[in-house]
Scaffold this active site. Sequence first.
Site, PDB file in Angstrom:
ATOM      1  N   GLU A  81      74.782  30.409  42.548  1.00 34.94           N
ATOM      2  CA  GLU A  81      75.706  31.348  41.929  1.00 34.94           C
ATOM      3  C   GLU A  81      76.052  30.730  40.563  1.00 34.94           C
ATOM      4  OE1 GLU A  81      78.004  32.440  45.634  1.00 34.94           O
ATOM      5  OE2 GLU A  81      79.098  30.317  44.736  1.00 34.94           O
ATOM      6  N   CYS A  95      79.675  31.855  33.208  1.00 35.96           N
ATOM      7  CA  CYS A  95      79.011  30.373  34.118  1.00 35.96           C
ATOM      8  C   CYS A  95      78.469  30.405  34.652  1.00 35.96           C
ATOM      9  CB  CYS A  95      80.570  30.309  34.984  1.00 35.96           C
ATOM     10  SG  CYS A  95      80.597  28.920  35.491  1.00 35.96           S
ATOM     11  N   CYS A 102      74.750  19.947  44.629  1.00 36.10           N
ATOM     12  CA  CYS A 102      75.575  18.886  43.153  1.00 36.10           C
ATOM     13  C   CYS A 102      76.513  16.925  43.845  1.00 36.10           C
ATOM     14  CB  CYS A 102      77.529  19.439  42.736  1.00 36.10           C
ATOM     15  SG  CYS A 102      77.338  18.257  41.138  1.00 36.10           S
ATOM     16  N   CYS A 106      82.827  15.554  44.321  1.00 35.21           N
ATOM     17  CA  CYS A 106      84.827  15.235  44.021  1.00 35.21           C
ATOM     18  C   CYS A 106      85.574  15.815  44.545  1.00 35.21           C
ATOM     19  CB  CYS A 106      84.615  16.481  42.711  1.00 35.21           C
ATOM     20  SG  CYS A 106      83.987  16.138  40.738  1.00 35.21           S
ATOM     21  N   CYS A 109      86.149  20.022  44.692  1.00 38.03           N
ATOM     22  CA  CYS A 109      85.168  21.069  44.552  1.00 38.03           C
ATOM     23  C   CYS A 109      83.537  21.482  46.030  1.00 38.03           C
ATOM     24  CB  CYS A 109      84.246  20.782  43.486  1.00 38.03           C
ATOM     25  SG  CYS A 109      83.208  21.286  42.570  1.00 38.03           S
ATOM     26  N   CYS A 324      86.049  28.294  39.702  1.00 36.17           N
ATOM     27  CA  CYS A 324      85.490  27.156  39.309  1.00 36.17           C
ATOM     28  C   CYS A 324      85.895  26.361  40.200  1.00 36.17           C
ATOM     29  CB  CYS A 324      86.741  26.357  38.461  1.00 36.17           C
ATOM     30  SG  CYS A 324      87.229  26.575  36.875  1.00 36.17           S
TER      31      CYS A 324
HETATM   32  N1  SAH Z   1      79.852  19.282  36.928  1.00 34.66           N
HETATM   33  C1  SAH Z   1      80.175  19.522  35.673  1.00 34.66           C
HETATM   34  C2  SAH Z   1      80.112  21.516  36.467  1.00 34.66           C
HETATM   35  C3  SAH Z   1      80.812  21.425  37.223  1.00 34.66           C
HETATM   36  S1  SAH Z   1      82.142  21.778  37.365  1.00 34.66           S
HETATM   37  C4  SAH Z   1      81.354  18.772  35.963  1.00 34.66           C
HETATM   38  O1  SAH Z   1      82.392  17.921  36.371  1.00 34.66           O
HETATM   39  O2  SAH Z   1      82.210  19.234  34.667  1.00 34.66           O
HETATM   40  C5  SAH Z   1      83.328  23.023  36.307  1.00 34.66           C
HETATM   41  C6  SAH Z   1      85.130  22.342  36.158  1.00 34.66           C
HETATM   42  O3  SAH Z   1      85.465  23.148  37.256  1.00 34.66           O
HETATM   43  C7  SAH Z   1      84.542  21.408  36.616  1.00 34.66           C
HETATM   44  O4  SAH Z   1      85.849  20.487  35.081  1.00 34.66           O
HETATM   45  C8  SAH Z   1      85.600  20.828  37.459  1.00 34.66           C
HETATM   46  O5  SAH Z   1      86.132  19.985  37.447  1.00 34.66           O
HETATM   47  C9  SAH Z   1      86.205  22.372  37.976  1.00 34.66           C
HETATM   48  N2  SAH Z   1      86.393  22.102  39.077  1.00 34.66           N
HETATM   49  C10 SAH Z   1      85.697  22.027  40.461  1.00 34.66           C
HETATM   50  N3  SAH Z   1      86.554  22.123  41.185  1.00 34.66           N
HETATM   51  C11 SAH Z   1      87.575  22.941  41.417  1.00 34.66           C
HETATM   52  C12 SAH Z   1      88.280  23.435  41.956  1.00 34.66           C
HETATM   53  N4  SAH Z   1      88.898  23.780  43.497  1.00 34.66           N
HETATM   54  N5  SAH Z   1      89.661  24.266  40.632  1.00 34.66           N
HETATM   55  C13 SAH Z   1      89.194  24.346  39.517  1.00 34.66           C
HETATM   56  N6  SAH Z   1      88.021  23.024  39.013  1.00 34.66           N
HETATM   57  C14 SAH Z   1      87.369  22.873  39.623  1.00 34.66           C
END
Ligand code: SAH
Length: 331
Positions: A81, A95, A102, A106, A109, A324
């Site tokens: 995506e 983006c 991944c 987290c 996410c 995000c």
């Molecule tokens: N792996 C990288 C980039 C991917 S995510 C990182 O961790 O930075 C891009 C951003 O979106 C990151 O700051 C991530 O923590 C955030 N993110 C992930 N899940 C999210 C969610 N459910 N709501 C808002 N931001 C989120």
Amino acid sequence: MDFIQFKKFFETEPKYRLGQAQTGLFRELIGDWQETKSLPAVLKEELNKKFPIGILAETFESKDDNTLKALITLEDGLKIETVLMRHSDKRNTICVSSQFGCAMNCAFCATGKMGFKRNLTVWEIVEQVLFFARHLKKFEERVSGIVFMGMGEPFLNYENVMGAIRVLNDKDGFNLGARHISISTAGIIEGIEKLAEEKLQVNLAISLHAPDNELRSKLMPINKNYSLEKVLKAVNDYVQKTKRKVMFEYVMIRDVNDSEEQAEALAKLMKNYLYFINLISYNPTGIFKPSSSEQIKIFKEILEKRGVAVTQRHRFGQDIEGACGQLAGKE
Ligand code: SAH
């Protein structure tokens, strides 16, 4: 396609041919080699066979804002995506994903839930940008920024991410200024260290999300190996070396990381004037709830009172699961 092979292919051609081909690809934004005017017919056919540039994708348009999500099918059938955010001032940010899935896992996410499958190649990263650049061309608009905030951890695919950035930045390539490109990391220290040595002035963003190790380890398992102290030390070294700003992303999760005490603790970590916090609304992925706008306001005011620069990220494309943390590819 393999971009290195692509460039090699032209070594046996007249010198100017590669330039013509790259002009077609990155300036004219062709979708098929037949569209180029300058290349001979035989060559176009050969290029279409060896280095096809058509992109198979399905797009989803958001109803509430100018967000477009593309589900791009890769050569091996995996679907990744990519999101285009069209801002009201005609800026267009893309983006991009750097991996399929991944390994960070987290808690908040959606991408992490699918696990890690593989790194994307240089071209698979570049073509995400080209896909939307072609789309924007129809409106006589251009790509103005690229953020590595899609699926994956860019610093765990460092070489291909930097390879793609070089193509995107190259004046004979896509020709986008490095300052308009940002890499976001969950805190892979080796990546931060390597980026500090690069000549390219790309922006660095760190996903922080918690002001202490206990909570951060719960939200981001990577923190068990790369603790807050280690990440902040690497960022400090990066700033000493580059004198560049660093953005700390902080996703606001209700009753998890949004208290006034946590705002105070976060402010204490922001020791450098080149640091700033970007508060992100949590986009629902099942487990948590987003902080209320009142709580975000209180949190922000505490940071500001302590002299910390704070920005707030506009929420894009939630209805198409293009926001995000909502990106999840398909196998
Ligand atoms: N792996 C990288 C980039 C991917 S995510 C990182 O961790 O930075 C891009 C951003 O979106 C990151 O700051 C991530 O923590 C955030 N993110 C992930 N899940 C999210 C969610 N459910 N709501 C808002 N931001 C989120």
